[in-house]
Every structure is written in C-alpha cells, then in structure tokens.
Design an enzyme around this catalytic site. Structure first.
Site, PDB file in Angstrom:
ATOM      1  N   ASN A  42       0.845  -1.195   0.000  1.00  0.00           N
ATOM      2  CA  ASN A  42       0.000   0.000   0.000  1.00  0.00           C
ATOM      3  C   ASN A  42       0.881   1.246   0.000  1.00  0.00           C
ATOM      4  O   ASN A  42       1.974   1.272   0.581  1.00  0.00           O
ATOM      5  CB  ASN A  42      -1.029   0.010   1.145  1.00  0.00           C
ATOM      6  CG  ASN A  42      -0.463  -0.269   2.513  1.00  0.00           C
ATOM      7  OD1 ASN A  42       0.600  -0.851   2.662  1.00  0.00           O
ATOM      8  ND2 ASN A  42      -1.181   0.140   3.545  1.00  0.00           N
ATOM      9  N   ILE A  43       0.366   2.273  -0.667  1.00  0.00           N
ATOM     10  CA  ILE A  43       1.098   3.532  -0.836  1.00  0.00           C
ATOM     11  C   ILE A  43       0.151   4.661  -0.462  1.00  0.00           C
ATOM     12  O   ILE A  43      -0.817   4.932  -1.189  1.00  0.00           O
ATOM     13  CB  ILE A  43       1.579   3.684  -2.304  1.00  0.00           C
ATOM     14  CG1 ILE A  43       2.407   2.463  -2.730  1.00  0.00           C
ATOM     15  CG2 ILE A  43       2.377   4.979  -2.467  1.00  0.00           C
ATOM     16  CD1 ILE A  43       2.656   2.374  -4.233  1.00  0.00           C
ATOM     17  N   GLU A  44       0.400   5.275   0.686  1.00  0.00           N
ATOM     18  CA  GLU A  44      -0.511   6.328   1.179  1.00  0.00           C
ATOM     19  C   GLU A  44      -0.117   7.701   0.648  1.00  0.00           C
ATOM     20  O   GLU A  44       0.931   7.871   0.022  1.00  0.00           O
ATOM     21  CB  GLU A  44      -0.540   6.285   2.715  1.00  0.00           C
ATOM     22  CG  GLU A  44      -1.097   4.947   3.194  1.00  0.00           C
ATOM     23  CD  GLU A  44      -1.327   4.864   4.689  1.00  0.00           C
ATOM     24  OE1 GLU A  44      -0.806   5.710   5.439  1.00  0.00           O
ATOM     25  OE2 GLU A  44      -2.056   3.930   5.094  1.00  0.00           O
ATOM     26  N   CYS A  53      -4.151   0.635  -2.420  1.00  0.00           N
ATOM     27  CA  CYS A  53      -4.009  -0.596  -1.633  1.00  0.00           C
ATOM     28  C   CYS A  53      -2.945  -1.516  -2.235  1.00  0.00           C
ATOM     29  O   CYS A  53      -2.670  -1.458  -3.443  1.00  0.00           O
ATOM     30  CB  CYS A  53      -5.336  -1.355  -1.610  1.00  0.00           C
ATOM     31  SG  CYS A  53      -6.642  -0.571  -0.669  1.00  0.00           S
ATOM     32  N   GLU A  55      -3.105  -4.707  -2.858  1.00  0.00           N
ATOM     33  CA  GLU A  55      -3.644  -5.615  -3.875  1.00  0.00           C
ATOM     34  C   GLU A  55      -3.718  -4.925  -5.226  1.00  0.00           C
ATOM     35  O   GLU A  55      -3.357  -5.498  -6.257  1.00  0.00           O
ATOM     36  CB  GLU A  55      -5.060  -6.075  -3.482  1.00  0.00           C
ATOM     37  CG  GLU A  55      -5.146  -6.822  -2.163  1.00  0.00           C
ATOM     38  CD  GLU A  55      -5.401  -5.909  -0.972  1.00  0.00           C
ATOM     39  OE1 GLU A  55      -4.840  -4.788  -0.922  1.00  0.00           O
ATOM     40  OE2 GLU A  55      -6.168  -6.310  -0.085  1.00  0.00           O
ATOM     41  N   CYS A  90     -10.265  -4.815   0.652  1.00  0.00           N
ATOM     42  CA  CYS A  90     -11.390  -3.879   0.653  1.00  0.00           C
ATOM     43  C   CYS A  90     -12.285  -4.140  -0.559  1.00  0.00           C
ATOM     44  O   CYS A  90     -11.916  -4.861  -1.495  1.00  0.00           O
ATOM     45  CB  CYS A  90     -10.885  -2.436   0.666  1.00  0.00           C
ATOM     46  SG  CYS A  90     -10.317  -1.846  -0.944  1.00  0.00           S
ATOM     47  N   CYS A  93     -10.771  -3.307  -4.015  1.00  0.00           N
ATOM     48  CA  CYS A  93      -9.811  -4.323  -4.488  1.00  0.00           C
ATOM     49  C   CYS A  93     -10.532  -5.582  -4.963  1.00  0.00           C
ATOM     50  O   CYS A  93     -10.136  -6.190  -5.955  1.00  0.00           O
ATOM     51  CB  CYS A  93      -8.797  -4.648  -3.398  1.00  0.00           C
ATOM     52  SG  CYS A  93      -7.628  -3.287  -3.129  1.00  0.00           S
TER      53      CYS A  93
HETATM   54  N1  THU Z   1      -5.334  -1.258   2.587  1.00  0.00           N
HETATM   55  C1  THU Z   1      -4.786  -2.134   1.693  1.00  0.00           C
HETATM   56  O1  THU Z   1      -3.620  -1.997   1.280  1.00  0.00           O
HETATM   57  N2  THU Z   1      -5.572  -3.137   1.229  1.00  0.00           N
HETATM   58  C2  THU Z   1      -6.869  -3.334   1.579  1.00  0.00           C
HETATM   59  O2  THU Z   1      -7.547  -4.140   0.964  1.00  0.00           O
HETATM   60  C3  THU Z   1      -7.437  -2.586   2.711  1.00  0.00           C
HETATM   61  C4  THU Z   1      -6.700  -1.357   3.079  1.00  0.00           C
HETATM   62  C5  THU Z   1      -4.500  -0.145   3.071  1.00  0.00           C
HETATM   63  C6  THU Z   1      -4.933   1.214   2.618  1.00  0.00           C
HETATM   64  C7  THU Z   1      -4.347   2.102   3.686  1.00  0.00           C
HETATM   65  O3  THU Z   1      -3.015   2.404   3.352  1.00  0.00           O
HETATM   66  C8  THU Z   1      -4.335   1.234   4.933  1.00  0.00           C
HETATM   67  O4  THU Z   1      -4.516  -0.109   4.485  1.00  0.00           O
HETATM   68  C9  THU Z   1      -5.420   1.576   5.928  1.00  0.00           C
HETATM   69  O5  THU Z   1      -6.652   1.631   5.327  1.00  0.00           O
END
Ligand code: THU
Length: 135
Positions: A42-44, A53, A55, A90, A93
C-alpha cells in the site's frame, strides 16, 4: 508455487509499504497462471484519497506489463512488525479482482503467517459480483 511461498513473497512486499498516516502495512503477492509473481504494497498520500491498496498495486503492476491471466493472490497486513490478524481486501480491491479473474477459480489467500492462512475463491469474497461477463 505453493501457498507458503506466495505468502512469503507477500510478507516481503509488505516491507516496502509506505504508510506514514495509518501505520497499517499491507503486502500482496499476485500469481499469474504462467507462474510469475507481482508484488505490491500500500502507498498512502497526504491527501488521503490517492492512497493505493497493496492488492491494486500488485494488479496494476501486472496488468500494465500485459498480464491478464491470474491464479491467486496472497495478502498480509497489520500495524505491528508482523501481522497479528487476517487482512481482508477492501471492496474496491475485490472489484478490481472481479475485472481480471474468474470468481470461481481465483484464490484469495489471506494470511497471518506462512502457516496460518485462509484460502477462499473470489466468488466467496464477492458473492454475485458484477464483472465483464455482465456486459
Ligand atoms: N489497505 C490495503 O492496502 N488493502 C486493503 O484491501 C485494505 C486497506 C490499506 C490502505 C491504507 O493504506 C491502509 O490499508 C489503511 O486503510
């Protein structure tokens, strides 16, 4: 490629997670039918919405390299050094998986460790999903 090895690669991918806001690190390893693996984390973003996300990072890396046939994805996530619980994909995804995968045969492997994991079909994760075959 067995489930253990795919989970190991997801744990490796998780190391690269860029999560200055949530601290929730996710890693994914996407296996193609030809046996190649694409990793994603994941890359915020400071503006939150552009966050991607793990995935989808894995899927977009693979699809942008021309891949279209997928077998399975392993997912690990959590706040600590090592995952303590299952990290479920999520809804967004799951929908991206629905675009490129057969819901009856694509495996979604959510893992706590290489030994402790759940292996479900995409259909179980997204019942009655809407996909390309509906159009
Ligand atoms: N996140 C994912 O990488 N995959 C998911 O399916 C659910 C959420 C990440 C997004 C964000 O960086 C962190 O989890 C919190 O929501």
């Amino acid at each position: 490629m067995d489930n253990r090895e795919l989970i190991r690669l997801a744990l490796e991918a998780r190391q690269a997670a860029y999560v200055p806001y949530s601290g929730y690190k996710v890693g994914a390893a996407l296996l193609t039918k030809a046996g190649k693996v694409y990793k994603g984390c994941n890359i915020e973003n400071a503006s939150y919405t552009p966050t991607n996300c793990a995935e989808r990072t894995a899927f977009f890396k693979a699809v942008s390299e021309g891949e279209r046939e997928f077998e399975a994805i392993a997912i690990v996530g959590g706040k600590g050094e090592l995952p303590q619980d299952y990290a479920w994909p999520c809804g967004v995804c799951r929908q991206v998986m629905m675009e490129f995968c057969n819901p009856k045969t694509f495996h979604v492997i959510t893992a706590i460790s290489e030994e402790e994991y759940l292996d479900k079909t995409l259909e179980e994760m997204l019942p009655h999903g809407f996909g390309p075959s509906n159009l």
